[in-house]
Design a protein around this motif. Structure first.
Motif, PDB file in Angstrom:
ATOM      1  N   TYR A   1       0.836  -1.200   0.000  1.00 53.11           N
ATOM      2  CA  TYR A   1       0.000   0.000   0.000  1.00 53.11           C
ATOM      3  C   TYR A   1       0.877   1.258   0.000  1.00 53.11           C
ATOM      4  O   TYR A   1       0.668   2.184  -0.790  1.00 53.11           O
ATOM      5  N   LYS A   2       1.856   1.272   0.890  1.00 61.20           N
ATOM      6  CA  LYS A   2       2.749   2.441   0.978  1.00 61.20           C
ATOM      7  C   LYS A   2       3.578   2.593  -0.294  1.00 61.20           C
ATOM      8  O   LYS A   2       3.792   3.715  -0.779  1.00 61.20           O
TER       9      LYS A   2
ATOM     10  N   GLU B   1       2.855   1.583  -3.396  1.00 57.24           N
ATOM     11  CA  GLU B   1       2.039   2.057  -4.514  1.00 57.24           C
ATOM     12  C   GLU B   1       1.650   3.512  -4.325  1.00 57.24           C
ATOM     13  O   GLU B   1       1.581   4.277  -5.298  1.00 57.24           O
ATOM     14  N   SER B   2       1.410   3.942  -3.091  1.00 60.28           N
ATOM     15  CA  SER B   2       1.095   5.351  -2.833  1.00 60.28           C
ATOM     16  C   SER B   2       2.246   6.247  -3.274  1.00 60.28           C
ATOM     17  O   SER B   2       2.049   7.264  -3.950  1.00 60.28           O
TER      18      SER B   2
ATOM     19  N   SER C   1      -5.061   2.813  -8.857  1.00 57.02           N
ATOM     20  CA  SER C   1      -6.212   2.391  -8.063  1.00 57.02           C
ATOM     21  C   SER C   1      -6.545   0.923  -8.290  1.00 57.02           C
ATOM     22  O   SER C   1      -7.138   0.274  -7.421  1.00 57.02           O
TER      23      SER C   1
ATOM     24  N   PHE D   1      -4.686  -0.845  -5.680  1.00 63.10           N
ATOM     25  CA  PHE D   1      -5.382  -0.703  -4.395  1.00 63.10           C
ATOM     26  C   PHE D   1      -6.642  -1.576  -4.366  1.00 63.10           C
ATOM     27  O   PHE D   1      -7.012  -2.103  -3.312  1.00 63.10           O
TER      28      PHE D   1
ATOM     29  N   THR E   1     -10.458   2.789   1.831  1.00 62.52           N
ATOM     30  CA  THR E   1      -9.475   2.762   0.746  1.00 62.52           C
ATOM     31  C   THR E   1      -9.781   3.835  -0.289  1.00 62.52           C
ATOM     32  O   THR E   1      -8.899   4.594  -0.700  1.00 62.52           O
TER      33      THR E   1
ATOM     34  N   SER F   1      -8.940   7.268   1.117  1.00 61.92           N
ATOM     35  CA  SER F   1      -7.514   7.548   1.301  1.00 61.92           C
ATOM     36  C   SER F   1      -6.801   7.720  -0.034  1.00 61.92           C
ATOM     37  O   SER F   1      -5.945   8.586  -0.184  1.00 61.92           O
ATOM     38  N   VAL F   2      -7.161   6.878  -1.037  1.00 58.19           N
ATOM     39  CA  VAL F   2      -6.529   7.014  -2.352  1.00 58.19           C
ATOM     40  C   VAL F   2      -6.951   8.324  -3.004  1.00 58.19           C
ATOM     41  O   VAL F   2      -6.130   9.046  -3.584  1.00 58.19           O
TER      42      VAL F   2
ATOM     43  N   LEU G   1      -5.162  11.178  -1.395  1.00 57.11           N
ATOM     44  CA  LEU G   1      -3.770  11.251  -1.834  1.00 57.11           C
ATOM     45  C   LEU G   1      -3.685  11.884  -3.219  1.00 57.11           C
ATOM     46  O   LEU G   1      -2.852  12.770  -3.464  1.00 57.11           O
TER      47      LEU G   1
END
Length: 694
Positions: free
Chosen positions: A529-530, A532-533, A561, A564, A650, A653-654, A657
């Protein structure tokens, strides 16, 4: 300083000729030393009556012998310097020629600053250019801009390739020059000017002690390991010692000091330091294979030579060819004798394959080579039938799925106990596909592709619990490949957003299935997750910096996405499985209690005189059914609510970001809301299709 043309047209065969001449010189010096010891020392050493005279003569004879011996070491060292430089320069020359050919294939030209300077922003003084193209004549402005960016990117990569090969050649040339200056004693040009201060003069004393085998006193043992530790990272010292003692003695030493960690560590470092030179000596390596396959006395029993030897691999830092040769022989030996349980058939029970994998995990280049196809034989000649990617896959499949340390079905062992090497295998794959401080290569990405294929190529996928830490780390450190493997399979190599490094080619289903196995741990999923962010933000920055079209940013967010979305479904599937397991456990207990209650209730009713036996069917059963039906649990609704919350979290948060990036970089852009929603849905669909088969 070497230039491109110097390297391209150099006759490197002269280095091998010079090395052979130095070896003959060393051989001649050895004969002179032997003659001196026999004809001079023996004649003069004991013929002096006076004590002072005798001591003086003995001192002079010893110093003369040491000078001869040190000269032998130095002559051998020069030969090794020349051999090493030849290998490095030939490699650099081949890489340079390949890079020059790639420039021509791309329709470009190269040039180098003739006075050794540098072109602006081009490393190594090399510049790659391409013919000018009129934008109005051939394409519209947008397409022309995209063409220009592609040309610039390609030209920079090709210039970097030429410069990297050139720098490798320059480093080898400088290293050889410095080494030869050291070998002749410095600026005064006296060969071996100060042998007593030269670490290579320690070789003779170390060999004298090693040749005493197990008859060393405590003081001599301390002296020996002081000598070895002082020089353990000196390649030439290590090479000379290992070449002289031979592989048979190395195995004997590894047996003798198997329970002494400090000594084992020193011997391992010496062997790893010498491994590049040893790997180029086919005769030494063949002797090593023979000694590794032989039985050796070990306490009250016997063990194979590879078992104690493998303890030395755990230090890491080994040459790629060395560990590939040894590893292939260990694997061949296993396969011919029933698998990893071979090592349990003898006294030692040390698993050399596990130790090899530990060594690979600390030798990144060797790990990449071990999991890659073989192209050369032991002698460095091309294989008549080079291995393919499928052959490398088969090697990995054996370690991952087929190899046990005991026979299948042994009741004394659980599944994990039968396969303890898997932990080291995971760490070796991390080293093979990442390798701290080195750029990604096509070979590394092929190993990554093979690993994901081996684990995710079946339904259900096979990712042992003990490997999940390593698998999540491997994927997180190669997040560009994960991103494109899920969202854009088949994308050409070197996409702009992965820093022009190669990416792995995945089957989307295989990758999705591997990720699906990580959902039972927040830590494992958090790694991806981190990663890919961070990748999404860096990708958007790269698009903006290179003037990407307006739709490119939303498309990239949608692609991210999808990753994610797969993570979402992996996490929520783990939730659902945990809920079902929880419910089944409780309900199984309730069913057991109900059965016990029915039996007891029947007996109680039957004991009442005025109630017949049949009454239990009409009185007891309905009451118990009602009681225990209330005790049954179904947490599906609660879990569904929790899953829904996970999806919402999710998405939020995506989106947060992506919009945070938009607000700080391009506030006039529309929200990424639709891009995130579409990408998450696509990721969910991947999961349902490839993992659930829906």
């Amino acid at each position: 300083m070497l230039g491109v043309n110097d390297v391209l047209h150099a006759d490197l065969g002269k280095l091998a000729t010079a090395a052979e001449s130095w070896r003959k010189f060393a051989s001649g010096l050895r004969e002179i030393t032997t003659q001196f010891d026999g004809d001079v020392s023996m004649e003069l050493g004991n013929s002096w009556g006076g004590q002072v005279a005798n001591e003086q003569v003995q001192t002079e004879l010893r110093l003369t012998h040491e000078d001869f011996a040190a000269a032998v070491v130095e002559a051998d060292a020069v030969a090794t310097y020349l051999d090493t430089a030849a290998v490095d320069l030939v490699t650099a020359q081949q890489r340079l020629r390949a890079a020059i050919d790639a420039v021509a294939a791309a329709g470009m030209t190269w040039q180098q600053d003739s006075v050794g300077g540098h072109f602006a922003d081009i490393p190594g003084g090399v510049q790659v250019t391409w013919p000018a193209l009129s934008s109005s004549a051939q394409m519209n402005d947008a397409a022309f801009s995209e063409f220009q960016r592609d040309r610039e990117s390609t030209a920079k990569r090709l210039a970097d390739d030429i410069s990297a090969a050139l720098n490798t050649a320059r480093e080898a040339d400088t290293a050889l020059s410095d080494a030869l200056r050291r070998a002749i004693g410095g600026v005064d040009e006296r060969f071996n000017a100060n042998p007593q201060a030269d670490p290579y003069s320690d070789v003779d004393r170390a060999m004298a002690l090693l040749n005493k085998q197990s008859n060393l006193s405590d003081a001599e043992r301390k002296e020996l390991f002081d000598l070895l530790r002082r020089n353990e990272k000196n390649d030439l010292f290590a090479e000379e010692v290992m070449l002289r003692v031979g592989p048979e003695k190395v195995i004997a030493l590894s047996q003798e000091y198997a329970n002494d960690y400090s000594a084992e560590n020193t011997l391992g470092t010496l062997l790893s330091s010498a491994s590049p030179r040893l790997a180029q000596d086919p005769a030494w390596m063949l002797r090593l294979e023979d000694a590794g396959r032989e039985m050796h006395k070990a306490g009250a029993g016997y063990e194979y030579g590879y078992q104690p030897l493998s303890l030395l691999f755990r230090n890491g830092g080994y040459d790629p060819k060395f560990l590939s040769v040894v590893g292939d022989d260990i694997m061949d030996m296993e396969k011919a004798n029933g698998g990893g349980q071979l090592w349990n058939s003898v006294n030692g029970q040390t698993d050399p394959m596990n130790n090899l994998l530990v060594g690979l995990s600390k030798s990144p280049e060797a790990a990449t080579a071990f999991f890659s196809p073989r192209t050369q034989d032991l002698y460095g000649d091309p294989l008549a039938k080079p291995e393919t990617k499928a052959d490398a896959q088969a090697r990995l499949d054996y370690l991952l799925k087929a190899r046990n340390i005991v026979g299948p079905g042994n009741p004394a062992y659980g599944a994990d106990e039968m396969r303890p090497h898997l932990d080291a295998l995971g760490e070796a794959l991390v080293a093979a596909t990442t390798g701290e401080g080195r750029p990604r290569t096509r070979e590394m990405m092929d190993v990554l592709s093979n690993a994901v294929g081996a684990m995710g190529g079946t339904v259900p996928p096979y990712v042992p619990d003990v490997m999940k830490d390593s698998v999540s780390e491997m994927l997180a450190k190669n997040i560009a490949s994960v991103h494109y493997g899920i969202s854009r399979p088949g994308l050409p190599e070197n996409p702009l957003y992965s820093n022009n490094e190669p990416i792995a080619g995945f089957h989307t289903g295989e990758l999705t299935r591997v990720i699906s196995t990580l959902g039972d741990s927040p830590e494992h999923m958090g790694n991806l997750y981190k990663a890919e962010s961070a990748f999404m933000v860096s990708g958007l920055d790269a698009i903006t910096a290179h003037g990407g079209m307006p739709q490119t940013q939303p498309d990239f967010v949608s692609s991210a996405s999808q990753v994610f979305g797969v993570l979402d479904k992996s996490t929520t599937d783990a939730m659902r499985s945990a809920q079902q397991e929880h419910d089944e456990t409780i309900n199984s207990t309730v069913d057991t209690a109900k059965s016990w209650g029915e039996s007891l209730g029947s007996k109680l009713v039957e004991g009442i005189p005025w109630v017949g036996p049949a009454a239990s069917e009409y009185v007891v059963a309905p009451v118990l059914d009602e009681l225990f039906s209330r005790a049954q649990v179904d947490t599906t609704d609660a879990t569904t609510l929790q899953i829904s919350g996970t999806y919402d979290t999710t998405r939020e948060s995506v989106l947060a970001l992506a919009d945070e990036w938009r607000n700080s970089r391009q506030p006039s852009m529309p929200s990424f809301d639709a891009s995130v929603a579409n990408g998450l849905n696509d990721g969910h669909d991947h999961y349902e299709s490839y993992v659930k088969g829906k």
